[in-house]
Scaffold this motif. Sequence first.
Motif, short mmCIF file in Angstrom:
data_model
loop_
_atom_site.label_atom_id
_atom_site.label_comp_id
_atom_site.label_asym_id
_atom_site.label_seq_id
_atom_site.Cartn_x
_atom_site.Cartn_y
_atom_site.Cartn_z
N ILE A 135 2.97 5.57 6.46
CA ILE A 135 1.88 5.38 7.42
C ILE A 135 1.65 6.70 8.15
CG2 ILE A 135 1.07 4.11 9.44
CD1 ILE A 135 2.89 1.79 8.60
N ILE A 136 0.45 7.23 7.98
CA ILE A 136 0.09 8.50 8.61
C ILE A 136 -0.47 8.19 10.00
CG2 ILE A 136 -1.40 10.52 8.49
CD1 ILE A 136 -1.22 10.25 5.41
N GLU A 137 0.20 8.73 11.01
CA GLU A 137 -0.21 8.54 12.40
C GLU A 137 -1.34 9.49 12.76
OE1 GLU A 137 -0.41 6.85 16.04
OE2 GLU A 137 0.93 6.18 14.46
N SER A 138 -1.24 10.73 12.30
CA SER A 138 -2.29 11.71 12.54
C SER A 138 -2.27 12.75 11.43
CB SER A 138 -2.11 12.38 13.91
OG SER A 138 -0.91 13.12 13.94
N ALA A 139 -3.43 13.36 11.23
CA ALA A 139 -3.55 14.39 10.20
C ALA A 139 -4.64 15.36 10.63
CB ALA A 139 -3.90 13.75 8.86
N ASP A 140 -4.26 16.62 10.71
CA ASP A 140 -5.22 17.66 11.06
C ASP A 140 -4.70 19.00 10.56
OD1 ASP A 140 -3.26 18.50 12.93
OD2 ASP A 140 -4.23 17.40 14.56
N GLU A 141 -5.32 20.08 11.00
CA GLU A 141 -4.92 21.41 10.52
C GLU A 141 -3.49 21.77 10.89
OE1 GLU A 141 -6.72 21.59 14.49
OE2 GLU A 141 -7.54 20.88 12.61
N ASN A 142 -2.90 21.03 11.84
CA ASN A 142 -1.51 21.28 12.24
C ASN A 142 -0.51 20.53 11.37
OD1 ASN A 142 -2.25 22.95 14.43
ND2 ASN A 142 -2.78 21.13 15.59
N GLY A 143 -1.00 19.67 10.52
CA GLY A 143 -0.10 18.95 9.62
C GLY A 143 -0.30 17.44 9.66
N ILE A 144 0.60 16.75 8.98
CA ILE A 144 0.56 15.30 8.86
C ILE A 144 1.77 14.73 9.58
CG2 ILE A 144 0.65 13.38 7.22
CD1 ILE A 144 -0.75 15.26 5.20
N PHE A 165 3.87 11.20 10.43
CA PHE A 165 4.09 9.82 10.00
C PHE A 165 4.65 8.98 11.13
CE2 PHE A 165 4.42 12.39 6.16
CZ PHE A 165 3.62 11.70 5.29
N ARG A 166 4.41 7.69 11.05
CA ARG A 166 5.11 6.76 11.91
C ARG A 166 5.94 5.85 11.03
NH1 ARG A 166 1.06 1.78 13.41
NH2 ARG A 166 -0.72 2.93 12.70
N GLU A 167 6.85 5.15 11.64
CA GLU A 167 7.73 4.27 10.88
C GLU A 167 6.93 3.19 10.16
OE1 GLU A 167 11.05 4.50 10.14
OE2 GLU A 167 10.65 6.46 11.01
N ALA A 168 7.34 2.89 8.95
CA ALA A 168 6.69 1.83 8.18
C ALA A 168 6.92 0.49 8.87
CB ALA A 168 7.25 1.81 6.76
N ILE A 169 5.97 -0.40 8.67
CA ILE A 169 6.03 -1.73 9.28
C ILE A 169 6.50 -2.72 8.22
CG2 ILE A 169 4.70 -3.53 10.41
CD1 ILE A 169 2.77 -1.28 11.33
N TYR A 170 7.69 -3.27 8.42
CA TYR A 170 8.21 -4.28 7.48
C TYR A 170 8.60 -5.51 8.22
CZ TYR A 170 8.64 -0.35 4.24
OH TYR A 170 8.39 0.75 3.46
N VAL A 194 0.85 -1.18 0.00
CA VAL A 194 0.00 0.00 0.00
C VAL A 194 0.89 1.23 0.00
CG1 VAL A 194 -1.70 1.29 1.34
CG2 VAL A 194 -1.86 -1.19 1.22
N ALA A 195 0.55 2.20 -0.83
CA ALA A 195 1.33 3.44 -0.86
C ALA A 195 1.14 4.21 0.44
CB ALA A 195 0.95 4.29 -2.06
N VAL A 196 -0.10 4.49 0.83
CA VAL A 196 -0.38 5.32 2.00
C VAL A 196 -1.39 4.61 2.89
CG1 VAL A 196 -1.19 7.56 2.82
CG2 VAL A 196 0.00 7.40 0.61
N GLU A 197 -1.02 4.43 4.14
CA GLU A 197 -1.91 3.85 5.14
C GLU A 197 -2.27 4.92 6.16
OE1 GLU A 197 -1.77 0.67 8.84
OE2 GLU A 197 -0.46 0.31 7.11
N LYS A 198 -3.55 5.03 6.47
CA LYS A 198 -4.00 5.88 7.57
C LYS A 198 -3.89 5.02 8.83
CE LYS A 198 -7.32 8.81 5.13
NZ LYS A 198 -8.76 9.14 5.06
N GLY A 199 -2.77 5.17 9.54
CA GLY A 199 -2.51 4.35 10.71
C GLY A 199 -3.47 4.58 11.85
#
Length: 193
Positions: free
Chosen positions: A177-186, A188-193, A152-157
Amino acid sequence: MDELKERIRKEGKVLPGNIIKIDGFLNHRVDVKLMRSIAKEFARLFDTTGITKVLTVEASGIPIGTITAEELGVPLVYAKKAKSDNIEGGLLRSEIYSYTYKKKVTLLVSSNWLTSDDKVLVVDDFLANGEALSGIVDIINQAGAELIGMGVAVEKGFQPGGAKLRGMGINLKSLAIIESADENGIVFREAIY
């Protein structure tokens, strides 16, 4: 994947309802060079020995799926969201709820193009609640095919799809992996491999 995360940071917009708008390069206007980088990363992350197909979902998964299939030297098959007159043979189908369209949708794949002889890599642009990819797993199981993994290219974690699919024992690799997203920005958390 740093290149993808940087594009999301620079060009992404967070809309009400935690919708991540990155249609300027991923799923409306498509940056083919970036798709090539994503495809190469999927090829690196998965053992594709003996793979016979790349499988995705209509419509936004098709660009990533096409270039990944080309990179791996195998055909792309995509699940359609509506039956058309040109689909022949038995149909593998799975009913899902589409949060994008706010309705139930039936994913369809002709049994001519996915069989028990297939070894499949699934790729898609976004993962949020996991409905579409769960439907794809259902179709793969109906066909008796082997699922080698999901890219998956982008995961909403912060939504349950990734945890649900990993909990099913699926080899799921998300590039951003996006950990959070709001008006303050996006964030990321580390990718899971």
